[in-house]
Scaffold this motif. Sequence first.
Motif, mmCIF file in Angstrom:
data_model
loop_
_atom_site.group_PDB
_atom_site.id
_atom_site.type_symbol
_atom_site.label_atom_id
_atom_site.label_comp_id
_atom_site.label_asym_id
_atom_site.label_seq_id
_atom_site.Cartn_x
_atom_site.Cartn_y
_atom_site.Cartn_z
ATOM 1 N N HIS A 247 0.881 -1.116 -0.206
ATOM 2 C CA HIS A 247 -0.030 -0.012 -0.081
ATOM 3 C C HIS A 247 0.901 1.068 0.054
ATOM 4 O O HIS A 247 1.726 1.267 0.687
ATOM 5 C CB HIS A 247 -1.006 0.149 1.197
ATOM 6 N N THR B 47 0.272 3.142 3.509
ATOM 7 C CA THR B 47 0.450 2.340 4.799
ATOM 8 C C THR B 47 1.570 1.217 4.935
ATOM 9 O O THR B 47 1.572 0.434 5.584
ATOM 10 C CB THR B 47 -0.864 1.877 5.263
ATOM 11 N N SER C 261 -1.302 -3.665 3.582
ATOM 12 C CA SER C 261 -2.614 -3.800 3.565
ATOM 13 C C SER C 261 -3.034 -5.176 3.945
ATOM 14 O O SER C 261 -2.928 -6.183 3.337
ATOM 15 C CB SER C 261 -3.518 -3.136 2.561
ATOM 16 N N LYS D 175 -6.073 -2.684 7.910
ATOM 17 C CA LYS D 175 -6.406 -1.844 6.936
ATOM 18 C C LYS D 175 -7.969 -2.301 6.265
ATOM 19 O O LYS D 175 -8.717 -1.426 5.917
ATOM 20 C CB LYS D 175 -5.292 -1.750 5.827
ATOM 21 N N PHE E 18 -11.065 -0.856 7.281
ATOM 22 C CA PHE E 18 -11.274 0.798 6.740
ATOM 23 C C PHE E 18 -12.634 0.821 6.088
ATOM 24 O O PHE E 18 -13.246 1.888 5.986
ATOM 25 C CB PHE E 18 -10.243 1.351 6.154
ATOM 26 N N ARG F 60 -14.295 8.161 5.280
ATOM 27 C CA ARG F 60 -12.839 7.842 4.650
ATOM 28 C C ARG F 60 -12.368 9.030 4.108
ATOM 29 O O ARG F 60 -11.235 9.119 4.322
ATOM 30 C CB ARG F 60 -13.098 6.890 3.641
ATOM 31 N N ALA G 271 -10.568 11.160 6.836
ATOM 32 C CA ALA G 271 -9.335 10.316 7.176
ATOM 33 C C ALA G 271 -8.301 10.653 6.428
ATOM 34 O O ALA G 271 -7.065 10.605 6.814
ATOM 35 C CB ALA G 271 -9.820 8.704 7.370
ATOM 36 N N HIS G 272 -8.393 10.674 5.019
ATOM 37 C CA HIS G 272 -7.561 10.891 4.048
ATOM 38 C C HIS G 272 -7.024 12.366 3.910
ATOM 39 O O HIS G 272 -6.066 12.929 3.259
ATOM 40 C CB HIS G 272 -7.845 10.621 2.562
ATOM 41 N N LEU H 283 -4.266 9.676 8.962
ATOM 42 C CA LEU H 283 -4.855 8.572 8.378
ATOM 43 C C LEU H 283 -4.757 6.967 9.277
ATOM 44 O O LEU H 283 -5.621 6.294 9.437
ATOM 45 C CB LEU H 283 -4.268 8.308 7.113
ATOM 46 N N ILE I 226 -7.523 4.525 10.827
ATOM 47 C CA ILE I 226 -7.696 3.490 10.600
ATOM 48 C C ILE I 226 -7.724 2.587 11.927
ATOM 49 O O ILE I 226 -8.629 1.804 12.005
ATOM 50 C CB ILE I 226 -6.422 2.810 9.865
ATOM 51 N N SER J 157 -10.741 0.159 13.631
ATOM 52 C CA SER J 157 -10.578 -0.980 14.011
ATOM 53 C C SER J 157 -11.121 -1.368 15.549
ATOM 54 O O SER J 157 -11.428 -2.426 15.805
ATOM 55 C CB SER J 157 -9.134 -1.433 13.823
ATOM 56 N N LEU K 162 1.902 2.244 10.441
ATOM 57 C CA LEU K 162 0.477 1.778 10.940
ATOM 58 C C LEU K 162 0.350 0.690 11.900
ATOM 59 O O LEU K 162 -0.256 0.985 13.070
ATOM 60 C CB LEU K 162 -0.643 0.777 9.794
#
Length: 408
Positions: free
Chosen positions: A168, A171, A174, A178, A181, A189, A192-193, A201, A205, A209, A268
């Motif tokens: 990814h 991150t 993935s 991930k 997400f 989303r 988050a970006h 970000l 994530i 979770s 991450l």
Amino acid sequence: MNTRELHCVITPVPTFRVGIARCESYRPEHTQKALQQAVARAGGWPTLPSSVLLKANLLAPRAPEDAATTHPAILKSVIQELRRGQPDRDITVADTPGFLYAHQREELFERTGLRALAEEVACGVEILSDSGFSLVAPPGARALLQAQVATKFLTAPAVINVAKLKTHVETKISACLKNLFGIADTPTRKRAHAARDTRHLLHAIVDLSTVRPPVFSVLDAVEAMEGNGPSHGKPKFLGWILVGENALAVDMVAAHMMGYADPRRIPLLEVAMRRGIGPTHKDQITLEGATWEAIFCQDVHKPTALMDWVPPALKGFLYQITALRPDLDREKCISCGICARVCPVDAITMISGHPEVDRGQCVCCMCCHEMCPPGAMRCQPSFLAQLMLRWRPQTVSSGTSGDSHSTR
């Protein structure tokens, strides 16, 4: 003289069990045997109700051999194992794909192999967003104090995470974390970006979770993805199935498998470890079925990245001038406008049928790269980044540290 007894109370360090098994292909006999072995090595399936939701990775309408989505052969074996002893168990496979593909449900189910799977094993296949979304407050949130999460995910009697192992560009890998997400709606989303700080970000994530951790995770690492994933990398045969109750523990094993000797080299995972949602070190993981040395793969081509060897004090300063930037291959562009619609900060405008990127507005999230159907929006290092890639320390580029990178 009186003596006093000193009692030393030792708190045991928690351990997390991950089962792993070799899987030579996606042939049914191979996936079923490997899944059975991996689950047995992880301590068996958890106690499950009569209805189960399988959260797959259905990023886009892509064929299974592209290695961009959870392979239907893995999903089939999971379903068969869950129905062993309880043949009437109700099972649904679902995900929310990239929002631009949500309306292409028939093409999505057809190309990913889910339509054939549903007919073969009589399971449900759905898009999570069909059930609507509910507003939740992720516990201990750092980035998303509130998030809209698919109601079906929240209300399912039990959720099993069936993810795909990929590289990814944001991150690095993935996998199980991930994959979660995809439970959020499009505005969540995009939020988050939308920040220039990449840790926003990563925390987003992890926030998602924690909303409802699945009871079990299965990771498809038979054909993984290498290069600039998660959608436009290349398939890479690894030949493993990984399972465990803790998603972070499975991801840490997967990171090692992808050639990262220290899972903290994956930002991450480092954020997740610091937040205490699983193991904080490899020593807390009991790996059953193979040794750490046996699963380590040095020749997986990593996504283009520069920040591993930059001193921590300089990372924030250097990120914006070294981050990957979208660069259009006009010959591949089909003028669909998807890149402009997916951009979380509206930095892309369609001019004369082609996208133009406002570099001052762009936050280098590479969502346009991820969602571009023909892969026309490439990941391009800046001029300074290209110099850094050329002259970076040889110990990093040679792969001796286990964290080498490729610009394939």
